[in-house]
Design a protein around this motif. Structure first.
Motif, PDB file in Angstrom:
ATOM      1  N   HIS A 147      43.128  -1.052  48.800  1.00 13.28           N
ATOM      2  CA  HIS A 147      43.114  -2.281  48.025  1.00 13.28           C
ATOM      3  C   HIS A 147      44.443  -3.022  48.194  1.00 13.28           C
ATOM      4  N   PHE A 164      47.966  -5.795  39.059  1.00 15.19           N
ATOM      5  CA  PHE A 164      47.142  -4.575  38.900  1.00 15.19           C
ATOM      6  C   PHE A 164      46.779  -4.329  37.422  1.00 15.19           C
ATOM      7  N   ALA A 208      44.673   1.847  32.991  1.00 14.76           N
ATOM      8  CA  ALA A 208      43.851   2.035  34.189  1.00 14.76           C
ATOM      9  C   ALA A 208      43.588   3.517  34.420  1.00 14.76           C
ATOM     10  N   TYR A 249      33.674  -3.945  49.314  1.00 14.30           N
ATOM     11  CA  TYR A 249      34.709  -2.997  48.874  1.00 14.30           C
ATOM     12  C   TYR A 249      35.511  -3.630  47.744  1.00 14.30           C
ATOM     13  N   GLY A 250      36.388  -2.882  47.137  1.00 16.45           N
ATOM     14  CA  GLY A 250      37.050  -3.291  45.907  1.00 16.45           C
ATOM     15  C   GLY A 250      37.792  -4.619  46.011  1.00 16.45           C
ATOM     16  N   TYR A 251      38.611  -4.757  47.055  1.00 15.52           N
ATOM     17  CA  TYR A 251      39.419  -5.980  47.127  1.00 15.52           C
ATOM     18  C   TYR A 251      38.519  -7.203  47.265  1.00 15.52           C
ATOM     19  N   VAL A 295      37.219  -8.185  43.923  1.00 16.45           N
ATOM     20  CA  VAL A 295      38.252  -8.849  43.119  1.00 16.45           C
ATOM     21  C   VAL A 295      38.372 -10.314  43.545  1.00 16.45           C
ATOM     22  N   GLN A 344      42.709  -5.078  38.816  1.00 17.02           N
ATOM     23  CA  GLN A 344      42.187  -3.853  39.435  1.00 17.02           C
ATOM     24  C   GLN A 344      42.096  -2.724  38.425  1.00 17.02           C
ATOM     25  N   SER A 345      42.947  -2.806  37.417  1.00 19.69           N
ATOM     26  CA  SER A 345      42.930  -1.736  36.402  1.00 19.69           C
ATOM     27  C   SER A 345      41.621  -1.764  35.621  1.00 19.69           C
ATOM     28  N   TYR A 372      38.220  -1.140  39.019  1.00 22.46           N
ATOM     29  CA  TYR A 372      37.913   0.179  39.594  1.00 22.46           C
ATOM     30  C   TYR A 372      37.285   1.144  38.572  1.00 22.46           C
ATOM     31  N   LEU A 384      33.729   0.121  38.403  1.00 21.23           N
ATOM     32  CA  LEU A 384      32.931   0.559  39.569  1.00 21.23           C
ATOM     33  C   LEU A 384      32.585   2.052  39.448  1.00 21.23           C
ATOM     34  N   ARG A 437      37.816   2.424  53.945  1.00 20.71           N
ATOM     35  CA  ARG A 437      37.477   1.618  52.765  1.00 20.71           C
ATOM     36  C   ARG A 437      36.236   2.171  52.111  1.00 20.71           C
ATOM     37  N   ARG A 438      36.216   2.069  50.788  1.00 22.04           N
ATOM     38  CA  ARG A 438      35.035   2.536  50.042  1.00 22.04           C
ATOM     39  C   ARG A 438      34.167   1.309  49.751  1.00 22.04           C
ATOM     40  N   TYR A 441      30.711  -0.385  48.171  1.00 20.34           N
ATOM     41  CA  TYR A 441      29.740  -0.172  47.073  1.00 20.34           C
ATOM     42  C   TYR A 441      28.500  -1.016  47.330  1.00 20.34           C
TER      43      TYR A 441
END
Lengths: 616, 121
Positions: free
Chosen positions: A72, A90, A96, B26-28, B31, B46-47, B50, B53, B74-75, B77
């Motif tokens: 990320h 973040f 988190a 993927y996550g980014y 976002v 992101q806090s 994720y 998810l 990369r993960r 989804y």
């Protein structure tokens, strides 16, 4: 960071077993290594490390999270955004980590979820259990009733001048009795032995006593001959109407010589414990009774009519004095003393039929018929006994207290036996909530206690032939192991009333046999011969003719030149011509069981016999 | 405009499911997409993303896979069947909420309704 990757042990620690089995030592679960290897700016590497570290997840899960966050941030850096901005965007690191932890754990396999729920359940259980144990440990038993005083109230109300006990004490001391025992020799084994004729000559049954007779010890015959004046004093002692013995956990100082010295260790402020009262005087009375009936046999042998008669009537009074003591154990002793007495009366009438005058026989018959065991009084004190134990076990809340559980444990000899006394207090303390779950509350125990005694009373009012096996009071406490455990205090305390009922029936039958025997002798003297049937005795020689206590029918009666025998058909309900049971002679009493094939029950219940040898 | 946490808690997962209905991400990417497509209204740090998810994955609404073919692993989804059904249900519910809001004058009238209303006047 290169050090981490190069460390063999670290790689081994962070390599999944599945990879190890495939021969790979990759350390791919080492999230710190992954972060270090990504070469991220310090702010970002620090943010990732903090988040992953704070999740406190499994290594594999941490690795996944670290890898995703690395990707990320790398994506973010590629867009040209400064590292500081990305780290700030973040969000809250701690928050988190907490949310990630919660979410990841929610996704764990079912076995883990089950194990976790189980651990929570067990943990909660133990916490609640411990709190309960602590709460219960505070409660103390409520000792608010002095049941010993309740029992002694009866003695306290009596006129001390009419008390027989001081006379018994004096006479038995004069006879050499000390520490509740006669001098060694004369009555060794007599506690169990009822064959007085044998006892007189020092022939004792092998009862497994640790004591042994010594040839130098006097026989009972010699002892009695030597102590005639003391025996006369003993007979005098029996004349007072009441025994007047005050029961306690120690003896009065004046009784110490005769009964021994005992220290009452009741804590101050507590009522004395009824279960550990001393009844040595009952043993003394039993010895006195046996001495008197033995002397009656001796007097009959020598033709001393008055002494034989006085001994028998004095023995009857001893029986009454023992009966006066309100305990089941004294009741049993009185039944035993009475049995020996009735045996001796039968022996004397068989061997010396002309010894007593008509008047003496009639008086003996009147006194025998007046014997009425005060079973209600015996059972009442048993009830008080139980109530006293209950107040020592339970607290005001009705639950078993810690002190009560220790008391119960001593009573049952359970924990002490299993774990040793040293661990007993700890085990009982830990087990207290469980004990309270298993053992019934005080109210439940008392309700069951009342039910048992009510059923006992109902049964006692029924003749034997109306008793069924299902109606035994003790059965209320039998059944499943749980029920036995639930009512353990009662199981330990409630006596075997059914067996005791048979003992009272046995004596009642024997008493009726003696009355018939005396009536037969009086009839013979007047009519010059024995009657053809027992019905001829009533009402002139016997106001009311007893019936067979087992089946409710008439008693059987047989005569021959050898003598007469009066008997019940016994529990097997068939006529064995007056043949007693093998080995038990006259003892088998119980509800009729005609279908019982047991050979041991084959025979009759002999109530009276003047046969030299009982019919085979 | 910053959306209150409680409101975000209801809207966020539906928004993520909706974005993934177009294909795996993927996550980014998520976002960025959330920020861009909602003018930052539903943008989340992101806090928040994720953990969300991971939660949706734990509920079997999403499935993930790691793709190692790119410059970095990369993960990705994607929606599961269950996730699709959930999205359909959530969509209906949000539509009902918006209709209700509109009828109360909180949400703006849809263009079609506006035309019909002005024509009738």
């Amino acid at each position: 960071m290169a050090l981490i990757a190069e460390s063999f042990w670290r790689r081994l620690r962070f390599t999944p077993l599945s990879d190890l089995f495939c021969g790979q030592l990759n350390g791919r679960l080492d999230w710190r290594f992954l972060v270090a290897e990504a070469n991220l700016p310090a702010e970002i590497a620090d943010t990732i490390s903090q988040v992953v570290h704070k999740t406190r997840l499994w290594n594999g899960e941490r690795g996944d999270v670290a890898q995703e966050l690395i990707a990320h941030f790398q994506d973010g850096l590629e867009t040209g955004r400064p590292a500081k901005q990305l780290a700030e965007e973040f969000g809250d690191v701690a928050q988190a980590a907490k949310l990630i932890r919660r979410a990841k754990r929610r996704g764990r396999p079912i076995w883990w979820q089950t194990l976790r729920a189980g651990c929570w359940f067990v943990g909660c259980f133990f916490v609640i259990y411990a709190l309960l144990a602590i709460y219960m440990l505070w409660e103390r038993p409520t000792l608010d009733t002095d049941y010993l005083a309740v029992i002694n109230r009866r003695v306290d109300a009596q006129i001390q001048a009419e008390a027989a006990w001081p006379h018994y004490r004096k006479a038995m001391l004069a006879l050499g009795c000390r520490d509740a025992q006669l001098p060694k020799g004369p009555l060794l084994g007599s506690w169990y032995q009822t064959d007085i004729a044998a006892l007189l000559d020092g022939i004792t049954e092998d009862i497994g006593s640790s004591e042994e007779t010594n040839e130098k010890d006097p026989t009972l015959r010699e002892f009695l001959k030597k102590h005639q004046s003391q025996l006369a004093e003993l007979r005098e002692a029996t004349i007072e109407p009441r025994l007047g013995f005050r029961i306690g956990r120690s003896y009065q100082s004046e009784d110490a010589e005769l009964l021994g010295t005992w220290v009452d260790d009741t804590p101050s402020g507590e009522p004395p414990e009824l279960i550990s009262i001393l009844l040595g005087h009952v043993q003394i009375l039993s010895r006195a009774g046996i001495l008197l009936v033995s002397d009656a046999v001796l007097a009959a042998e020598s033709g001393d009519v008055q002494r034989a008669y006085d001994n028998l009537t004095a023995s009857l009074r001893v029986v009454r004095h023992v009966q006066d003591e309100p305990f089941l154990v004294s009741g049993m002793v009185s039944l035993g003393t009475e049995w020996t007495l009735l045996d001796v009366i039968e022996d004397i009438l068989r061997d010396h039929p002309e010894l007593f005058s008509d008047e003496q026989l009639a008086t003996l018959a009147h006194r025998i018929s007046a014997i009425e065991p005060p079973v209600d009084s015996w059972f009442e004190s048993e009830r008080l006994w139980t109530l006293d134990v209950m107040q020592r076990i339970y607290g005001n809340s009705g639950r078993v207290t810690y002190k009560g559980a220790i008391y119960l444990s001593h009573l049952a000899e359970v924990v002490g036996t299993i774990a040793g006394r040293a661990n007993e207090q700890i085990l009982v303390g830990i087990g207290l909530p469980a004990i309270n779950q298993l053992v019934a509350s005080r109210d439940e125990q008392l309700a069951m206690h009342n039910e048992i005694w009510q059923q006992e009373q109902t049964n006692r009012s029924k003749p034997l032939w109306q008793l069924s096996d299902q109606e035994r009071p003790g059965d209320l406490l039998s059944g499943s192991q749980w029920k036995r455990l639930k009512y353990m205090p009662l199981g330990l305390l409630v006596p075997a009333t059914a067996a005791f009922r048979m003992d009272t029936e046995r004596n009642a039958g024997r008493r009726e046999g003696a009355l018939i025997g005396i009536a037969l002798e009086l009839y013979r003297r007047e009519q010059g011969g024995l009657p053809e049937t027992l019905e001829q005795l009533s009402p002139r020689w016997l106001p009311e003719l007893p019936i067979d206590r087992i089946n409710g029918g008439p008693l059987e009666y047989r005569t021959s030149e050898a003598g007469v025998v009066v008997y019940s058909l016994g529990t097997d309900t068939d006529d064995d011509q007056g043949r007693p049971l093998e080995g038990t002679a006259r003892y088998e009493v119980g509800p009729p069981s005609p279908n019982d094939e047991d050979i041991r029950h084959d025979g009759d219940w002999v109530l009276w016999s003047t046969l030299k040898t009982i019919v085979e | 405009m910053k959306i209150e946490r409680e409101l975000m808690r209801g809207a966020g997962p539906t928004a993520v499911l909706q974005l993934l209905s177009a294909g795996e991400k993927y996550g980014y990417e998520l976002v960025e997409a959330l920020s861009r497509q909602t003018d930052g209204v539903l943008a989340m740090g992101q806090s928040t993303l994720y953990p969300m998810l991971y939660n949706l994955e734990a509920k079997k609404l999403l499935k993930s896979r790691i793709d190692k073919t790119g410059p970095r692993p990369r993960r990705y989804y994607r929606l599961t069947r269950k996730g699709e059904r959930k999205l359909a249900t959530d969509t209906k519910q949000w539509q009902a909420v918006f209709a209700a809001m509109r009828s109360l004058g909180i949400a703006p009238q849809s263009p079609a309704t506006q035309t019909a209303t002005s024509g009738g006047a």
